[in-house]
Design an enzyme around this catalytic site. Structure first.
Site, PDB file in Angstrom:
ATOM      1  N   MET A  81       0.851  -1.181   0.000  1.00  0.00           N
ATOM      2  CA  MET A  81       0.000   0.000   0.000  1.00  0.00           C
ATOM      3  C   MET A  81       0.891   1.237   0.000  1.00  0.00           C
ATOM      4  SD  MET A  81      -2.750   1.049   2.835  1.00  0.00           S
ATOM      5  CE  MET A  81      -4.247   1.690   2.224  1.00  0.00           C
ATOM      6  N   PRO A  82       1.172   1.817  -1.162  1.00  0.00           N
ATOM      7  CA  PRO A  82       2.022   3.003  -1.232  1.00  0.00           C
ATOM      8  C   PRO A  82       1.351   4.232  -0.623  1.00  0.00           C
ATOM      9  CG  PRO A  82       1.768   1.973  -3.394  1.00  0.00           C
ATOM     10  CD  PRO A  82       0.801   1.328  -2.472  1.00  0.00           C
ATOM     11  N   VAL A  83       2.165   5.026   0.062  1.00  0.00           N
ATOM     12  CA  VAL A  83       1.726   6.332   0.554  1.00  0.00           C
ATOM     13  C   VAL A  83       2.696   7.356  -0.020  1.00  0.00           C
ATOM     14  CG1 VAL A  83       1.311   7.793   2.563  1.00  0.00           C
ATOM     15  CG2 VAL A  83       0.803   5.335   2.678  1.00  0.00           C
TER      16      VAL A  83
END
Length: 61
Positions: free
Chosen positions: A1-3
């Site tokens: 889950m990229p931020v």
């Protein structure tokens, strides 16, 4: 889950921010092979007086 955190000077419109967020999300989804919903983007609007490079405030440059 990229931020993804984007730091930039304040002053862009909501329409510009929306285009930036959509473009970043699309690129990450395509390259990483993940759904758009997996990416979170946070925009940090910063005043020029709160940003400095080389000891000089951006508001003074």
């Amino acid at each position: 889950m990229p931020v993804v955190h984007i730091h930039m000077f304040e002053g862009r419109t909501d329409e510009q921010k929306s285009a930036i967020v959509k473009g970043v999300t699309k690129t990450i989804s395509e390259v990483a092979g993940i759904p758009d919903s997996a990416t979170t983007v946070v925009i940090h609007d910063t005043k020029r007086s709160d940003w400095a490079q080389g000891g000089v405030l951006a508001s003074e440059a």
